[in-house]
Design an enzyme around this catalytic site. Structure first.
Site, PDB file in Angstrom:
ATOM      1  N   ASP A   1       5.817   1.086  24.045  1.00 54.42           N
ATOM      2  CA  ASP A   1       5.832   2.542  24.120  1.00 54.42           C
ATOM      3  C   ASP A   1       6.156   2.933  25.559  1.00 54.42           C
ATOM      4  O   ASP A   1       6.303   2.082  26.435  1.00 54.42           O
ATOM      5  CB  ASP A   1       4.522   3.141  23.600  1.00 54.42           C
ATOM      6  CG  ASP A   1       3.325   2.797  24.469  1.00 54.42           C
ATOM      7  OD1 ASP A   1       3.518   2.186  25.551  1.00 54.42           O
ATOM      8  OD2 ASP A   1       2.204   3.126  24.082  1.00 54.42           O
ATOM      9  N   SER A   2       6.270   4.222  25.792  1.00 54.39           N
ATOM     10  CA  SER A   2       6.775   4.672  27.094  1.00 54.39           C
ATOM     11  C   SER A   2       5.659   4.948  28.085  1.00 54.39           C
ATOM     12  O   SER A   2       5.911   5.188  29.258  1.00 54.39           O
ATOM     13  CB  SER A   2       7.581   5.957  26.900  1.00 54.39           C
ATOM     14  OG  SER A   2       6.698   7.015  26.531  1.00 54.39           O
ATOM     15  N   GLY A   3       4.426   4.932  27.624  1.00 56.84           N
ATOM     16  CA  GLY A   3       3.306   5.304  28.479  1.00 56.84           C
ATOM     17  C   GLY A   3       2.959   6.771  28.376  1.00 56.84           C
ATOM     18  O   GLY A   3       1.849   7.178  28.737  1.00 56.84           O
TER      19      GLY A   3
ATOM     20  N   ASP B   1       8.113  10.524  26.843  1.00 56.86           N
ATOM     21  CA  ASP B   1       7.933  11.847  26.229  1.00 56.86           C
ATOM     22  C   ASP B   1       6.557  12.403  26.512  1.00 56.86           C
ATOM     23  O   ASP B   1       5.687  11.716  27.047  1.00 56.86           O
ATOM     24  CB  ASP B   1       8.178  11.781  24.710  1.00 56.86           C
ATOM     25  CG  ASP B   1       7.088  11.002  23.990  1.00 56.86           C
ATOM     26  OD1 ASP B   1       6.453  10.123  24.615  1.00 56.86           O
ATOM     27  OD2 ASP B   1       6.861  11.258  22.794  1.00 56.86           O
TER      28      ASP B   1
ATOM     29  N   ASP C   1       3.249   1.759  13.596  1.00 59.95           N
ATOM     30  CA  ASP C   1       2.295   0.940  14.352  1.00 59.95           C
ATOM     31  C   ASP C   1       0.968   1.668  14.323  1.00 59.95           C
ATOM     32  O   ASP C   1       0.933   2.908  14.181  1.00 59.95           O
ATOM     33  CB  ASP C   1       2.717   0.806  15.816  1.00 59.95           C
ATOM     34  CG  ASP C   1       2.412   2.066  16.598  1.00 59.95           C
ATOM     35  OD1 ASP C   1       3.182   3.025  16.460  1.00 59.95           O
ATOM     36  OD2 ASP C   1       1.383   2.121  17.301  1.00 59.95           O
TER      37      ASP C   1
ATOM     38  N   CYS D   1     -10.501 -14.754   3.574  1.00 66.67           N
ATOM     39  CA  CYS D   1     -10.761 -14.717   2.124  1.00 66.67           C
ATOM     40  C   CYS D   1     -10.700 -16.095   1.488  1.00 66.67           C
ATOM     41  O   CYS D   1     -11.383 -16.358   0.503  1.00 66.67           O
ATOM     42  CB  CYS D   1      -9.776 -13.764   1.440  1.00 66.67           C
ATOM     43  SG  CYS D   1     -10.099 -12.033   1.853  1.00 66.67           S
TER      44      CYS D   1
ATOM     45  N   HIS E   1      -7.790 -10.724   8.540  1.00 74.51           N
ATOM     46  CA  HIS E   1      -7.706 -10.187   7.175  1.00 74.51           C
ATOM     47  C   HIS E   1      -6.974  -8.847   7.154  1.00 74.51           C
ATOM     48  O   HIS E   1      -6.085  -8.628   6.319  1.00 74.51           O
ATOM     49  CB  HIS E   1      -9.102 -10.018   6.567  1.00 74.51           C
ATOM     50  CG  HIS E   1      -9.063  -9.244   5.294  1.00 74.51           C
ATOM     51  ND1 HIS E   1      -8.751  -9.810   4.082  1.00 74.51           N
ATOM     52  CD2 HIS E   1      -9.211  -7.912   5.042  1.00 74.51           C
ATOM     53  CE1 HIS E   1      -8.720  -8.881   3.149  1.00 74.51           C
ATOM     54  NE2 HIS E   1      -9.002  -7.721   3.699  1.00 74.51           N
TER      55      HIS E   1
END
Lengths: 430, 430
Positions: free
Chosen positions: B147-149, B201, B321, B364, B390
């Site tokens: 990401d851009s921060g 952004d 994400d 599991c 999991h």
């Protein structure tokens, strides 16, 4: 034979995996844990594809090589073999902290240790039994040794009261009162399904007056006899007696004689690594192993640092356990051939080299010191995972090296090299 | 071509593994990170046996199937392919918390997300570059999106100050003052070696006045242009623009038009999942993906819960994400076909069944709910390890199911079944 038996007669009707092909037409029965364990046992074995495997009876120890006082050998149990000298990682609460059991096995560990004190309080031995025993519960199919709870109960201080019968104490979790006796300790370790059961003993913290050491040792010997009687006949499972007596040779001799008179499948040396210092400990180890039967495993409890381990093996010890490699992994200390690396130290922040370029553990194969430094400083769980793995790998590599050296009659050279590499110290900063 | 290039000409003289056969006669050169990265790069590639592999150029996206508005496709990068719709686990500080990277890959993840804000503060982008880039540093060789921060800097509240140039803020770690601009964000993401770079952004928290949303969106569009210019030509790497505009259609349209005019390799929808609620979010997703080029990946940032993901994919989203599966793993929440299991709950303490008997993840396959309950309650690290594994496995299985359903033209049936299974709820206590 008692213990886990798989009989291919009828289907376990309570099994949640009724359609599981591995169990079709069969059922599982743990004569010790009782029928309430069927469902859980069925579940556990089904998961691991063990259904249909008849567990062999018998516990055995064979010395395969001797070099000076040091021995190499093999302990055989129905759960598998333990190569000695062996280091047992500690899995206090049904987990070797920060490790998956397959990773523990990948380090070369043949056996892990479980703590009766912790497990009796949470999740309780009865619950573990209902769930199929400790092996199924924690997903570790190899041998397990459980301590008796005695040592940890003693360390509760004001929260416990000792009598001839046993120890009354308050849980550190919820303050509930519990009573631990030799008989109850045997019952708990049976419920857990431990392969190697430790006699219930009392271990005074050193320094203590000789009178206190003598008194607690003699009570421990009476408790050892009661443990033997309560253990009963359990082929495939072993009961180990624990020698006490502090750093006083006469008391150690008296304790060894009492244990040998009772008779055990193995013998532990307790009451060391409790504050007496390495020199005093090695002093006791100069003679204590020789007081015990040569044809039975000798287990030094709660030891230790790498050089303690080497010193103990040189003096005839076959088994050891310690929280040090796992606990150190969580506090940023890594053991290498060259000593201890404190990964917190700023000198590592730009270092692209692994902890030890000769080490084949995942932490060394795939990560730089700089990465380990970063994730440790950032409080990331992967720091504990990688450093614990590295430390347990280092310990098992050390044991493997000791075994090979003993087999080759080269222990003295191995030990010289071990100390020389440590004396050289860590690689220089880059 | 820029980026990682291996040339088999001469030996890297600074390499700590000078004798490594994989590199004998060759050297490594990262034209972007500069020569100071040679040693670390050599180390990283040597470890993973990648030396000699020429990294191919090119970033590409192909839609392979469409079902309604939903698309399945493949993003191709020099680091490997990303099957879409894709869920990207979050590896904030160069680790997906409580997971080894090989375990993340084993769940089926093709790509992970790294956070510029966290990495620029610690260990710093320059240090990561010196150590060979983020892939080598964190031992993840597949694609990485950073990401851009911007989003995380905005959430600092009083600790940051926004101007047309960028954002000035104080580190949450040591209080040091940093300045983040579109240009600096591009530089940091280049130093990290990110495969998919996000434009810088500004994302207002909702609810916000339309004036604030419009103002920040227009500044973000100016910053997107500056990001594009600063990114430059980097074959094999992609720059994604980020649409803003809150829940106001006209602003979303204006934002999309601005981004398309600038031109990006992919387009994200930002400013959602920031407090507006699922209904409002899905309302925007009814039209927002259609405002973006159909031949480029569409990435919905920070989403989300399993039903958010299904709703977004139905509406034409290709990438997502969220920290939810990993964070929930550390707080005792497990996602299954039947909804959320709170493993802390006492109902699980004696339950020998797995979280989901149809799930093939290690938690599991090998552990009961009773065990997971026990280790969670005991504060054991293995609880975070198993539950995170999991959850990430569940998320990747969900994505795999969505991709297969789209490919088969059966998305509607898949989504019906998804909701029906969740409505049925968790299995009854045993």
């Amino acid at each position: 034979m008692r213990g886990w038996v798989v009989r291919l007669r009828q289907h376990c009707r309570r099994c949640v995996h009724g359609g599981g092909s591995a169990l079709r037409g069969g059922y599982l029965h743990n004569e010790e844990a009782g029928v309430q364990a069927w469902q859980a046992a069925c579940f556990g074995l089904w998961q691991r594809g063990l259904a249909g495997v008849q567990v062999a009876a018998g516990f055995d120890f064979k010395v395969t090589a001797v070099d000076g006082k040091a021995r190499a050998g093999v302990i055989s149990t129905p759960r598998g073999q333990v190569r000695t000298p062996a280091f047992m990682p500690v899995g206090t609460a049904a987990t070797v902290k920060a490790m998956l059991p397959e990773s523990v096995a990948a380090t070369g560990a043949d056996i892990v240790l479980g703590n009766t004190y912790h497990l009796m309080l949470r999740p309780t031995a009865e619950r573990v039994a209902r769930l199929g025993g400790l092996h199924a519960f924690m997903n570790w199919q190899r041998p397990i040794l459980t301590d008796s709870g005695g040592f940890q109960v003693m360390s509760l201080g004001a929260l416990r009261k000792v009598s001839e019968d046993g120890v009354r104490f308050k849980s550190h979790i919820d303050g509930a009162v519990h009573h631990l006796t030799p008989e109850r300790s045997m019952e708990i370790q049976r419920l857990l399904g431990s392969d190697i059961v430790m006699a219930f003993d009392e271990c005074p913290a050193l320094p203590a007056t000789e009178a206190v050491v003598a008194e607690t040792m003699r009570r421990s010997m009476r408790w050892a006899e009661r443990s033997r009687a309560a253990f009963g006949e359990r082929p495939g499972h072993a009961l180990f007696g624990i020698m006490q007596g502090g750093v006083t040779r006469a008391l150690r001799e008296e304790s060894a004689a009492a244990l040998c008179a009772t008779g055990f499948e193995g013998y532990a040396i307790g009451g060391l690594a409790v504050g007496e210092g390495q020199e005093a400990m090695l002093g006791v180890l100069e003679y204590a192993p020789g007081l015990l039967p040569a044809d039975r495993p000798r287990y030094l409890m709660g030891v230790g640092k790498p050089d303690d381990i080497v010193g103990a093996v040189e003096r005839g010890i076959d088994m050891m356990d310690c929280v040090l490699p796992s606990r150190s992994g969580r506090t940023g200390q890594a053991f290498t051939r060259h000593g201890v690396v404190n990964i917190k130290n700023a000198r590592h922040c730009d270092d692209p080299r692994p902890l030890d370029e000769a080490c084949t553990c995942p932490a060394c194969r795939s990560y730089s010191r700089a990465y380990l430094h970063h994730v440790y400083r950032s409080g990331e769980i992967i720091a504990a995972m990688l450093l614990t793995w590295h430390n347990l790998h280092y310990y098992q590599e050390l044991m493997s090296g000791l075994r090979a050296a003993i087999a080759a009659g080269q222990l003295a050279a191995f030990v010289r090299d071990f100390h020389a590499q440590r004396a050289a110290g860590d690689i220089a900063p880059c």
